[in-house]
Write a protein that holds these residues in place. Structure first.
Motif, PDB file in Angstrom:
ATOM      1  N   ALA A 218      -8.315  -3.638  -0.618  1.00  9.98           N
ATOM      2  CA  ALA A 218      -9.581  -3.422   0.086  1.00  9.98           C
ATOM      3  C   ALA A 218     -10.601  -4.471  -0.342  1.00  9.98           C
ATOM      4  N   TYR A 219     -11.380  -4.952   0.608  1.00 13.38           N
ATOM      5  CA  TYR A 219     -12.343  -6.022   0.357  1.00 13.38           C
ATOM      6  C   TYR A 219     -13.259  -5.682  -0.815  1.00 13.38           C
ATOM      7  N   GLU A 220     -13.708  -4.447  -0.884  1.00 11.84           N
ATOM      8  CA  GLU A 220     -14.647  -4.070  -1.936  1.00 11.84           C
ATOM      9  C   GLU A 220     -14.002  -4.000  -3.313  1.00 11.84           C
ATOM     10  N   ASP A 221     -12.666  -3.999  -3.392  1.00 15.04           N
ATOM     11  CA  ASP A 221     -11.969  -3.913  -4.675  1.00 15.04           C
ATOM     12  C   ASP A 221     -11.617  -5.270  -5.267  1.00 15.04           C
ATOM     13  N   VAL A 222     -11.812  -6.348  -4.519  1.00 18.51           N
ATOM     14  CA  VAL A 222     -11.418  -7.675  -4.997  1.00 18.51           C
ATOM     15  C   VAL A 222     -12.197  -8.114  -6.237  1.00 18.51           C
ATOM     16  N   PRO A 223     -13.523  -7.935  -6.310  1.00 19.86           N
ATOM     17  CA  PRO A 223     -14.239  -8.405  -7.500  1.00 19.86           C
ATOM     18  C   PRO A 223     -13.674  -7.860  -8.806  1.00 19.86           C
ATOM     19  N   ALA A 224     -13.331  -6.589  -8.844  1.00 16.97           N
ATOM     20  CA  ALA A 224     -12.800  -6.002 -10.082  1.00 16.97           C
ATOM     21  C   ALA A 224     -11.482  -6.644 -10.496  1.00 16.97           C
ATOM     22  N   LEU A 225     -10.709  -7.116  -9.522  1.00 18.70           N
ATOM     23  CA  LEU A 225      -9.431  -7.746  -9.837  1.00 18.70           C
ATOM     24  C   LEU A 225      -9.602  -9.190 -10.301  1.00 18.70           C
ATOM     25  N   MET A 226     -10.814  -9.721 -10.184  1.00 15.57           N
ATOM     26  CA  MET A 226     -11.121 -11.039 -10.731  1.00 15.57           C
ATOM     27  C   MET A 226     -11.710 -10.948 -12.139  1.00 15.57           C
ATOM     28  N   ALA A 227     -12.129  -9.741 -12.530  1.00 16.32           N
ATOM     29  CA  ALA A 227     -12.932  -9.595 -13.741  1.00 16.32           C
ATOM     30  C   ALA A 227     -12.199 -10.038 -15.001  1.00 16.32           C
ATOM     31  N   ASP A 228     -10.886  -9.779 -15.094  1.00 23.44           N
ATOM     32  CA  ASP A 228     -10.158 -10.131 -16.315  1.00 23.44           C
ATOM     33  C   ASP A 228      -9.338 -11.411 -16.162  1.00 23.44           C
ATOM     34  N   ALA A 229      -9.514 -12.125 -15.045  1.00 20.55           N
ATOM     35  CA  ALA A 229      -8.782 -13.380 -14.846  1.00 20.55           C
ATOM     36  C   ALA A 229      -9.441 -14.496 -15.647  1.00 20.55           C
ATOM     37  N   ASP A 230      -8.665 -15.565 -15.902  1.00 23.23           N
ATOM     38  CA  ASP A 230      -9.182 -16.725 -16.626  1.00 23.23           C
ATOM     39  C   ASP A 230      -9.540 -17.874 -15.699  1.00 23.23           C
TER      40      ASP A 230
ATOM     41  N   ALA B 114      -5.277  -8.088  14.375  1.00 28.17           N
ATOM     42  CA  ALA B 114      -4.132  -7.303  13.911  1.00 28.17           C
ATOM     43  C   ALA B 114      -3.612  -7.755  12.547  1.00 28.17           C
ATOM     44  N   ASP B 115      -3.772  -9.035  12.214  1.00 24.56           N
ATOM     45  CA  ASP B 115      -3.234  -9.533  10.948  1.00 24.56           C
ATOM     46  C   ASP B 115      -4.235  -9.432   9.801  1.00 24.56           C
ATOM     47  N   ARG B 116      -5.350  -8.750  10.022  1.00 26.94           N
ATOM     48  CA  ARG B 116      -6.360  -8.557   8.978  1.00 26.94           C
ATOM     49  C   ARG B 116      -6.243  -7.151   8.401  1.00 26.94           C
ATOM     50  N   SER B 117      -6.412  -7.049   7.103  1.00 28.32           N
ATOM     51  CA  SER B 117      -6.358  -5.733   6.454  1.00 28.32           C
ATOM     52  C   SER B 117      -7.746  -5.115   6.318  1.00 28.32           C
ATOM     53  N   TRP B 118      -8.779  -5.821   6.771  1.00 26.87           N
ATOM     54  CA  TRP B 118     -10.143  -5.322   6.629  1.00 26.87           C
ATOM     55  C   TRP B 118     -10.420  -4.130   7.547  1.00 26.87           C
ATOM     56  N   LYS B 119     -11.295  -3.249   7.089  1.00 25.90           N
ATOM     57  CA  LYS B 119     -11.793  -2.167   7.925  1.00 25.90           C
ATOM     58  C   LYS B 119     -12.974  -2.669   8.751  1.00 25.90           C
ATOM     59  N   THR B 120     -13.110  -2.131   9.949  1.00 26.76           N
ATOM     60  CA  THR B 120     -14.256  -2.473  10.783  1.00 26.76           C
ATOM     61  C   THR B 120     -15.486  -1.736  10.273  1.00 26.76           C
ATOM     62  N   ASP B 121     -16.502  -2.485   9.872  1.00 26.51           N
ATOM     63  CA  ASP B 121     -17.721  -1.885   9.331  1.00 26.51           C
ATOM     64  C   ASP B 121     -18.893  -2.793   9.686  1.00 26.51           C
ATOM     65  N   TRP B 122     -19.641  -2.435  10.736  1.00 23.39           N
ATOM     66  CA  TRP B 122     -20.723  -3.285  11.225  1.00 23.39           C
ATOM     67  C   TRP B 122     -22.077  -2.880  10.679  1.00 23.39           C
TER      68      TRP B 122
ATOM     69  N   LEU C 243     -18.569 -14.321  18.244  1.00 24.61           N
ATOM     70  CA  LEU C 243     -17.570 -14.453  17.184  1.00 24.61           C
ATOM     71  C   LEU C 243     -16.243 -13.854  17.633  1.00 24.61           C
ATOM     72  N   ASN C 244     -15.165 -14.230  16.926  1.00 24.63           N
ATOM     73  CA  ASN C 244     -13.893 -13.521  17.106  1.00 24.63           C
ATOM     74  C   ASN C 244     -14.034 -12.077  16.649  1.00 24.63           C
ATOM     75  N   ILE C 245     -14.435 -11.926  15.379  1.00 23.46           N
ATOM     76  CA  ILE C 245     -14.633 -10.624  14.737  1.00 23.46           C
ATOM     77  C   ILE C 245     -15.848 -10.739  13.831  1.00 23.46           C
ATOM     78  N   VAL C 246     -16.286  -9.621  13.291  1.00 20.18           N
ATOM     79  CA  VAL C 246     -17.293  -9.630  12.233  1.00 20.18           C
ATOM     80  C   VAL C 246     -16.560  -9.364  10.917  1.00 20.18           C
ATOM     81  N   PRO C 247     -16.266 -10.395  10.129  1.00 18.04           N
ATOM     82  CA  PRO C 247     -15.582 -10.176   8.856  1.00 18.04           C
ATOM     83  C   PRO C 247     -16.536  -9.537   7.858  1.00 18.04           C
ATOM     84  N   PRO C 248     -16.022  -8.789   6.901  1.00 12.66           N
ATOM     85  CA  PRO C 248     -16.913  -8.077   5.970  1.00 12.66           C
ATOM     86  C   PRO C 248     -17.805  -8.993   5.147  1.00 12.66           C
ATOM     87  N   TYR C 249     -17.335 -10.218   4.870  1.00 14.41           N
ATOM     88  CA  TYR C 249     -18.152 -11.111   4.052  1.00 14.41           C
ATOM     89  C   TYR C 249     -19.358 -11.666   4.803  1.00 14.41           C
TER      90      TYR C 249
END
Length: 386
Positions: free
Chosen positions: A271-283, A41-49, A10-16
């Motif tokens: 942060a990747y882990e914070d995205v779900p909460a930001l979808m919670a109140d969307a329509d 370099a253009d990714r904001s994700w943290k490396t977590d394998w 792979l290029n990288i291991v993305p968190p998903y």
């Protein structure tokens, strides 16, 4: 069949993908992931394998600019892995799975050719995460190399029907193409508090959310122009479009003059882990991309119970969205198509929108890591038993 050893390139291991790879590791004899770089370099994700056997190869990273036939440009980079072949020779995996069609995959192809000479039995799968739209305009040199690799590969895994049609066009036999959808960790969305979503038809502000890089390919500026026109024509309605992500389009988006009933909220990188909460109140999710090989945010939004207003130029939309059942489809290159779908989405009553969100959640459940893993194992077993 005996459990195979697998090398995944792979290029990288993305968190998903971490949870999926952990599940794959449990199903095979051993799994080693060879990446070209720890994180781009253009990714904001943290490396977590998270305990995976991940090894970083020696690579040269070369920036380049690609101009898509639809007119938008992208600043990209390619990773030229220079020691992948000797690493594979040392590992001697039963099955090599290599993403994309670059230098890394070319070396995997060479290993497949060398393995019998070294007294080894090996199989080679290309993991082709692409679509017809994402690959339009590729040069003849790249296409010729892909055709050569297609002749040597034992098979290819791809996202869906569009990817399969592209692979057939470069020489893969239909029976060697395995459709393996992109998936996300559904557990991240299992316990969202969605009580903040609008539940009546007299809500003051409809909340739209979009997740992704702020780059021209995502079609954000043209879509914002459509939102501006809609709000100007509906002064009694209010919209808030929340953008999660950052990129070079931010300044241009901020510079546009908005009507008073349209708010643009730019949250930047999250942060990747914070995205779900930001979808919670969307329509609803808005996904106006001009070209995407998949678009995992569609999976994520559906898992969060959101109907999706999505561009048909994303393979995720083609595979997951049923128009007016769990979302709305439009062609961003067609203003009439965009305006029609946008009006339908924004005029859908709250109760119907919530019902569509429930249908979206059921759709997301079919695109689980479990189903992706099952199909990956079928592909591995099929090529190994050839």
């Amino acid at each position: 069949m005996p459990r195979c050893s697998v090398a995944l390139l792979l290029n990288i291991v993305p968190p998903y993908r971490v949870a999926l790879l952990q599940a794959l590791e449990r199903e095979v004899r051993w799994l080693t992931v060879l990446v070209s770089t720890g994180m781009e370099a253009d990714r904001s994700w943290k490396t977590d394998w998270r305990g995976l056997d991940v090894r970083v190869s020696r690579s040269l990273t070369l920036p380049y600019r690609r101009r898509h036939p639809d007119g938008f440009g992208e600043n990209l980079s390619t990773h030229l892995s220079i020691d992948m072949l000797p690493r594979l020779c040392a590992l001697a995996p039963d099955v090599v799975i290599s993403s994309e069609f670059g230098a890394r995959t070319l070396q995997a192809c060479l290993y497949r050719c060398l393995a019998p000479l070294l007294g080894r039995r090996s199989r080679f799968l290309v993991w082709a995460t692409l679509s017809e739209d994402s690959e339009r305009g590729r040069g003849w040199v790249r296409t010729t190399l892909r055709r050569l690799m297609a002749k040597r590969a034992d098979g290819a895994m791809t996202n869906g029907e569009s990817g399969a049609r592209y692979l057939e066009s470069i020489g893969f036999a239909p029976e060697r193409i395995f459709r393996i959808h992109q998936s996300t960790d559904l557990d991240r969305f299992a316990n969202l508090d969605t009580s903040g979503r609008s539940v009546s038809d007299d809500e003051k502000t409809l909340q739209l959310v979009t997740v992704g890089s702020l780059i021209p390919r995502k079609g954000l500026r043209p879509f914002l122009q459509h939102l501006i026109a809609w709000c100007a024509a509906h002064p009694g309605r209010a919209l808030n479009w929340r953008l999660i992500g950052d990129g070079p389009e931010r300044a241009a988006l901020e510079a546009l003059v908005l009507p008073p009933n349209l708010k643009l909220t730019l949250l930047g990188d999250v942060a990747y882990e914070d995205v779900p909460a930001l979808m919670a109140d969307a329509d609803l999710l808005a996904f106006p991309t001009l070209a995407d090989e998949w678009g995992l945010v569609v999976n994520e939004a559906m898992a969060a119970g959101l109907p999706v207003l999505a561009s048909c130029r994303a393979q995720a939309a083609e595979e997951m969205v049923t128009d007016k059942e769990n979302g709305w489809l439009f062609d961003p290159a067609d203003p009439t198509s965009t305006e029609t779908a946008l009006s339908q989405a924004l005029d859908t009553p709250a109760a119907a929108r919530i019902a569509m969100g429930d249908a979206a959640r059921q759709t997301a459940a079919r695109f689980s890591h479990e189903n992706t893993l099952r199909r990956m194992m079928q592909a591995i077993e099929t090529v190994w038993n050839q």
